[in-house]
Design an enzyme around this catalytic site. Structure first.
Site, PDB file in Angstrom:
ATOM      1  N   HIS A  12      29.259  17.723  -9.324  1.00  0.00           N
ATOM      2  CA  HIS A  12      28.741  16.808  -7.609  1.00  0.00           C
ATOM      3  C   HIS A  12      27.979  18.150  -7.812  1.00  0.00           C
ATOM      4  O   HIS A  12      27.036  18.215  -6.735  1.00  0.00           O
ATOM      5  CB  HIS A  12      30.178  16.462  -7.045  1.00  0.00           C
ATOM      6  CG  HIS A  12      31.187  15.858  -7.657  1.00  0.00           C
ATOM      7  ND1 HIS A  12      30.886  14.652  -7.190  1.00  0.00           N
ATOM      8  CD2 HIS A  12      32.412  15.670  -7.389  1.00  0.00           C
ATOM      9  CE1 HIS A  12      31.381  13.488  -7.856  1.00  0.00           C
ATOM     10  NE2 HIS A  12      32.505  14.592  -7.232  1.00  0.00           N
ATOM     11  N   HIS A  44      26.685  25.998  -1.857  1.00  0.00           N
ATOM     12  CA  HIS A  44      27.079  25.099  -3.086  1.00  0.00           C
ATOM     13  C   HIS A  44      25.080  24.495  -2.223  1.00  0.00           C
ATOM     14  O   HIS A  44      24.893  24.665  -0.710  1.00  0.00           O
ATOM     15  CB  HIS A  44      27.557  24.302  -3.363  1.00  0.00           C
ATOM     16  CG  HIS A  44      28.263  23.192  -1.797  1.00  0.00           C
ATOM     17  ND1 HIS A  44      28.792  23.951  -0.923  1.00  0.00           N
ATOM     18  CD2 HIS A  44      27.248  22.158  -1.067  1.00  0.00           C
ATOM     19  CE1 HIS A  44      29.211  22.915   0.122  1.00  0.00           C
ATOM     20  NE2 HIS A  44      28.372  22.083   0.223  1.00  0.00           N
ATOM     21  N   HIS A  57      24.753  25.526   1.988  1.00  0.00           N
ATOM     22  CA  HIS A  57      25.422  25.415   2.567  1.00  0.00           C
ATOM     23  C   HIS A  57      25.907  26.594   1.723  1.00  0.00           C
ATOM     24  O   HIS A  57      26.835  26.560   1.168  1.00  0.00           O
ATOM     25  CB  HIS A  57      25.998  24.179   2.195  1.00  0.00           C
ATOM     26  CG  HIS A  57      25.986  22.605   3.232  1.00  0.00           C
ATOM     27  ND1 HIS A  57      25.708  21.459   2.717  1.00  0.00           N
ATOM     28  CD2 HIS A  57      24.502  22.808   4.106  1.00  0.00           C
ATOM     29  CE1 HIS A  57      25.953  20.392   3.646  1.00  0.00           C
ATOM     30  NE2 HIS A  57      24.535  21.460   3.832  1.00  0.00           N
ATOM     31  N   HIS A 101      22.286  20.754  -2.560  1.00  0.00           N
ATOM     32  CA  HIS A 101      22.586  19.519  -2.706  1.00  0.00           C
ATOM     33  C   HIS A 101      20.730  19.385  -2.897  1.00  0.00           C
ATOM     34  O   HIS A 101      20.332  20.407  -2.546  1.00  0.00           O
ATOM     35  CB  HIS A 101      22.434  18.983  -1.524  1.00  0.00           C
ATOM     36  CG  HIS A 101      23.931  18.923  -0.906  1.00  0.00           C
ATOM     37  ND1 HIS A 101      24.723  17.651  -1.898  1.00  0.00           N
ATOM     38  CD2 HIS A 101      24.552  19.889  -0.284  1.00  0.00           C
ATOM     39  CE1 HIS A 101      26.098  18.414  -0.961  1.00  0.00           C
ATOM     40  NE2 HIS A 101      25.674  19.607  -0.338  1.00  0.00           N
ATOM     41  N   GLU A 155      20.117  17.190   2.636  1.00  0.00           N
ATOM     42  CA  GLU A 155      20.850  16.425   3.542  1.00  0.00           C
ATOM     43  C   GLU A 155      20.376  16.146   4.948  1.00  0.00           C
ATOM     44  O   GLU A 155      20.435  15.280   5.274  1.00  0.00           O
ATOM     45  CB  GLU A 155      22.446  16.838   3.454  1.00  0.00           C
ATOM     46  CG  GLU A 155      22.545  16.801   1.687  1.00  0.00           C
ATOM     47  CD  GLU A 155      24.325  17.014   1.827  1.00  0.00           C
ATOM     48  OE1 GLU A 155      25.391  15.789   1.405  1.00  0.00           O
ATOM     49  OE2 GLU A 155      24.864  17.625   2.520  1.00  0.00           O
ATOM     50  N   THR A 174      30.396  16.789   4.280  1.00  0.00           N
ATOM     51  CA  THR A 174      29.405  15.361   3.583  1.00  0.00           C
ATOM     52  C   THR A 174      29.560  15.007   2.714  1.00  0.00           C
ATOM     53  O   THR A 174      29.088  13.956   1.568  1.00  0.00           O
ATOM     54  CB  THR A 174      27.973  15.852   3.468  1.00  0.00           C
ATOM     55  OG1 THR A 174      28.024  17.814   2.457  1.00  0.00           O
ATOM     56  CG2 THR A 174      27.169  16.828   4.256  1.00  0.00           C
ATOM     57  N   THR A 175      30.386  15.221   1.641  1.00  0.00           N
ATOM     58  CA  THR A 175      30.603  14.534   0.695  1.00  0.00           C
ATOM     59  C   THR A 175      32.988  14.540   1.394  1.00  0.00           C
ATOM     60  O   THR A 175      33.235  14.839   1.931  1.00  0.00           O
ATOM     61  CB  THR A 175      31.461  16.171  -0.202  1.00  0.00           C
ATOM     62  OG1 THR A 175      32.716  17.006  -0.225  1.00  0.00           O
ATOM     63  CG2 THR A 175      30.285  15.873  -0.846  1.00  0.00           C
TER      64      THR A 175
END
Length: 354
Positions: free
Chosen positions: A101, A126, A152, A128, A139, A234-235
């Site tokens: 992911h 991590h 993040h 995005h 995000e 957010t996941t």
């Protein structure tokens, strides 16, 4: 009956830990069959379907959000965040992991935050991002504007909980720093510590080691301007346990670094390989929450290029005004000199006739 109860309990635990399959989109997957033809198969595991498997994803305090600066509340008592230990994470190598992911870097608990109600120690960071040829990738948005990517850094309340998983299920058990990333002209050496290793973890579940580096340099230089609100992961499972800090200032990476991020990793272990892209969640409703700001000037954020352009425009405008003033003054001076000469000529003529 006891066995059935145990199985149901195990299934519930697996779901709570994110064991069910989920994706960011509801794409129509393209799969190569044994006959070498391409078959299309729907994949109903995208964002719109998360609440069906993870009920908290349908809650009223979800993240990310679109931060509208004209609706935030200035809080002069918000203390500046002070990252501790970020300059040197220690001698041990850091684990870099493609989890299918995102790309995730483990962080030691020697990194922690000051300026929050509790001591929050770091666990991982991590990224995005979007996909090549498409705008956006972050995000969070500010005034409905997304950036190319977002970093993040995840922390948990170590004063109250023993580990990240326990804290994630408790109110304000987590504190996450959100750093919006835009594209600049030069390569960012700090992000290169991560991006340069992506080719080693192209497939899902692959790992590699990264030499320790200054995590502080991943953050924007100015940490005093930020937004603060209560939100969620957010996941999935989307636990509503996150105290969010989203910085107003942005970090930068080069066009080449963004391309490597968008084109290197895969979200699958086996063929057919699916490129890991567009791994960001859409903004969620703010509902009754309040977004606080640590600063008053909460107008739309400007990029460095925009600020340089604005500065050049102001400079050119000042030069034009100076030139205009110079020519006007010169014209007035010439007119005055002409009037003096005319008076002198007239006076001399009258004297001669007399």
């Amino acid at each position: 009956m006891l066995l059935l109860t145990l199985l149901l309990g195990a299934a519930a635990t697996l779901a709570a830990e994110g064991g069910q399959h989920w994706t960011y989109e509801d794409p129509v997957l393209t799969i190569r069959s044994h006959t070498s033809c391409f078959c299309r198969k729907a994949s109903p595991h995208g964002q719109d379907h998360w609440p069906a498997s993870y009920p908290e994803c349908g809650g009223n305090a979800q993240s990310p959000i679109d931060i509208q600066t004209d609706g935030v509340t200035f809080d002069p008592e918000l203390p500046a965040l002070q990252p501790q230990g970020y300059d040197q994470p220690g001698p041990e190598p850091l684990d870099l992991h493609n989890n299918g992911h995102t790309v995730q870097l483990s962080l030691p608990p020697t990194l922690y935050l000051e300026g929050l109600p509790q001591k929050f120690v770091a666990a991982q960071l991590h990224l995005h991002w979007g996909q090549k040829g498409s705008p956006g990738g972050s995000e969070h948005q500010i005034n409905s504007e997304a950036t190319a990517a977002e970093l993040h850094i995840v922390h948990y309340d170590s004063d109250s909980y023993d580990n990240l998983n326990e804290a994630a299920q408790r109110p304000q058990g987590l504190a996450v720093l959100g750093i919006l990333i835009e594209v600049g002209e030069t390569k960012n050496p700090a992000y290169e510590h991560i991006i340069s290793h992506l080719h080693e973890i192209r497939q899902k579940n692959q790992r590699t080691s990264v030499a320790p580096f200054s995590v502080r340099e991943l953050l924007p230089p100015e940490l005093g301007r930020f937004f603060r609100y209560n939100g969620s992961l957010t996941t999935p499972p989307c636990h509503q346990s996150v105290l969010w800090t989203v910085f107003s200032r942005r970090a930068q990476i080069s066009t080449g670094q963004l391309a490597e991020l968008q084109e290197t990793l895969f979200s699958t272990e086996e063929e057919p390989s699916e490129l890991l892209v567009h791994n960001y969640r859409a903004p969620q409703p703010l509902n009754q929450r309040v977004v606080f700001a640590s600063f008053i000037e909460v107008g739309p954020s400007r990029t460095t290029a925009e600020m340089l352009g604005l500065g050049m425009g102001i400079l050119l405008g000042c030069l034009c005004l100076l030139l205009a003033a110079y020519f006007i003054a010169r014209k007035i001076r010439k007119k005055r000199l002409g009037n003096r000469k005319s008076v002198a000529f007239t006076s001399g003529r009258v004297a001669a006739e007399a």
